[in-house]
Design an enzyme around this catalytic site. Structure first.
Site, PDB file in Angstrom:
ATOM      1  N   ASP A 271       1.262  86.478  38.728  1.00  0.00           N
ATOM      2  CA  ASP A 271       0.807  87.231  37.574  1.00  0.00           C
ATOM      3  C   ASP A 271       0.768  88.699  37.998  1.00  0.00           C
ATOM      4  OD1 ASP A 271      -0.423  87.912  35.102  1.00  0.00           O
ATOM      5  OD2 ASP A 271      -2.379  87.849  36.091  1.00  0.00           O
ATOM      6  N   ASP A 273      -1.296  91.678  36.168  1.00  0.00           N
ATOM      7  CA  ASP A 273      -2.581  92.354  36.016  1.00  0.00           C
ATOM      8  C   ASP A 273      -3.674  91.608  36.771  1.00  0.00           C
ATOM      9  OD1 ASP A 273      -1.011  93.835  34.381  1.00  0.00           O
ATOM     10  OD2 ASP A 273      -2.194  93.566  32.558  1.00  0.00           O
TER      11      ASP A 273
END
Length: 488
Positions: A271, A273
């Site tokens: 991922d 963020d």
């Protein structure tokens, strides 16, 4: 005459009994010598005997006597070295399979836990803004408590007081007492049918940087693993006893089967963020809008609730993008210098590239920044959301192109990349922090929650709560020395 023949010297000749035998053929069959020789006797025999009494006589005799057997395994005992030639935990017999369990224990050195066996008094009710985040600010429940950090979310009653932090007593590292306590805990789980005992071994993968050089990452091998019929691995990871042990000793424990896929990953998916970077991009975008003044707080609140799983990610993302209507297209370029890459990401990606591992970033953020960051870090694949830009004003319209890269889409993209590269899902690792990462983490052979939200901490295959994402390499069995060679 008959009586004299029956009592002949040959019939009563002395012989060596089994208890008198040694492991030396020469000692048992050498010719008899008198214990002492005349003082006038000189020669090579005297010299050799003197040498034997001076040096070689210090050697301890072998402890092995008799025929090798499981009860009396062959053993070498010489000059202070003892080596057993049989190891029940070495390798299974031909045609059989031994199910081993690997437990990697990480000491959380940078997050010491104070005792809260006696709970502090509740703080006064916080402002409306802090209550909207789930009540974490005004609750004494630790932030990693599952399934929620809000006391109101527990349907029956509050959880019992946390145990005392034992690392304060036995050492701020993975101490021998910590390992002993963990082995004792694992011995309480049922064994597979036919198994009577558990054998274990351990390796210290990493030492701290202080002068004491205490182990902070330790890999334990248990053989056999607890019975999967009674307690599957996914349930064992979520067992309350394991969770309380982690709280007691201030550690994270990752449990994995000892398979080839564990040691040889071929695809690692991240991922973006709060994983590859420490911020949430959409919050950074909202912070640039000054009118209305509370926009940044509103967007951050929606982001937080979506990551906790309280809101559906797709609808929450569209709602936040609507609030960004009117931002100039150049805002993505302006944010590039502001992005703060998570500690350990750059050396980790360098190590994975040396190992020939493919990498990908699947972000619920924005493609312009995700693609740029992937290029800077050398990541092979990058997927994120595309926002609509007004061709005349060159500003964001508040709309999103195509499908939202939410939890379902992330899972689909992970499978597509693995199939394109010809990689089995067992050799895929997914790393994330939010509820929208759970499906892709479940599809991968190993899902790692990185400083994640409470629900993700409990659902993931493993969790890391350190300060460097480089710790991911220890889950594959690399020692710190090998890690240093990979990142050099």
């Amino acid at each position: 005459m008959t009586d004299q023949a029956s009592t002949s010297p040959r019939a009563s000749r002395p012989s060596l009994t089994p208890g008198m035998r040694s492991s030396s053929f020469l000692k048992e069959h050498q010719q008899y010598r008198p214990p002492q020789k005349p003082e006038s006797h000189y020669g090579i025999d005297t010299v050799v005997e003197d040498l034997q009494t001076a040096s070689t006589s210090q050697r301890r005799p072998s402890l092995f006597k008799g025929i090798p057997s499981p009860e009396n395994p062959p053993k070498i005992v010489d000059s202070g070295v003892t080596h057993d030639l049989t190891h029940p935990n070495c390798t299974p017999r031909p045609g059989s399979y031994t199910d081993r369990l690997i437990a990697t224990i990480f000491y959380k050195t940078n997050s010491p836990r104070a005792s809260n066996a006696i709970r502090p008094p509740q703080s006064p009710p916080s402002q409306k803004g802090s209550q909207s985040s789930g009540g974490a600010a005004d609750s004494s429940i630790p932030p990693t408590m599952a399934p929620s950090s809000s006391i109101e979310s527990f349907p029956l009653e509050p959880p019992e007081a946390e145990p005392e932090p034992l690392d304060h007593l036995y050492g701020s590292y993975v101490s021998p007492m910590c390992i002993t306590a963990f082995l004792s805990l694992m011995s309480t789980f049922p064994l597979p049918q036919g198994a009577t005992e558990v054998t274990s071994s351990h390796r210290c993968l990493k030492l701290d940087a202080s002068q004491e050089h205490r182990p902070v990452v330790v890999e334990l091998t248990l053989c056999p693993a607890p019975s999967p019929d009674y307690l599957p691995l996914n349930d064992l990871r979520k067992h309350e006893a394991i969770y309380r042990f982690e709280r007691e000793w201030n550690v994270d424990i990752a449990l994995r089967r000892d398979t080839l896929a564990r040691r040889y990953p071929r695809l690692v998916v991240f991922d973006m963020d709060s994983t590859l970077i420490t911020q949430e991009v959409i919050d950074l975008l909202a912070a640039t809008i000054k009118d209305p003044p509370d926009l940044a707080a509103r967007v951050a609140d929606i982001t937080h609730r979506a990551m906790l799983g309280e809101l559906e990610f797709d609808s929450a993302f569209r709602e936040r993008v609507k609030l960004l209507t009117g931002l100039p297209e150049t805002i993505f370029e302006e944010l590039r210098p502001v992005l703060n890459v998570t500690n350990g990401v750059k050396p980790l990606l360098r190590a994975l590239k040396k190992l020939g591992v493919k990498t990908a970033v699947l972000s619920g953020g924005f493609l312009p920044l995700t693609s740029w960051l992937a290029g800077q870090l050398g990541i092979d694949y990058a997927h994120a959301n595309e926002v609509v830009i007004d061709p005349e004003t060159r500003r964001l319209t508040g709309e999103v192109k195509g499908r939202i890269v939410g939890k379902e889409r992330k899972r689909e993209l992970l499978i597509e990349i693995a199939q394109k590269e010809g990689i089995a899902l067992e050799q895929v690792v997914a790393v994330g922090d939010g509820a929208n990462d759970l499906l892709m983490m479940d599809a991968a052979g190993l899902g790692v929650a990185w400083n994640a939200k409470p629900r993700v901490q409990m659902e993931a295959s493993a969790r890391l709560n350190g300060d460097s994402l480089l710790d991911l390499l220890y889950l594959f069995g690399f020692t710190d020395e090998e890690v240093q060679q990979l990142i050099a």
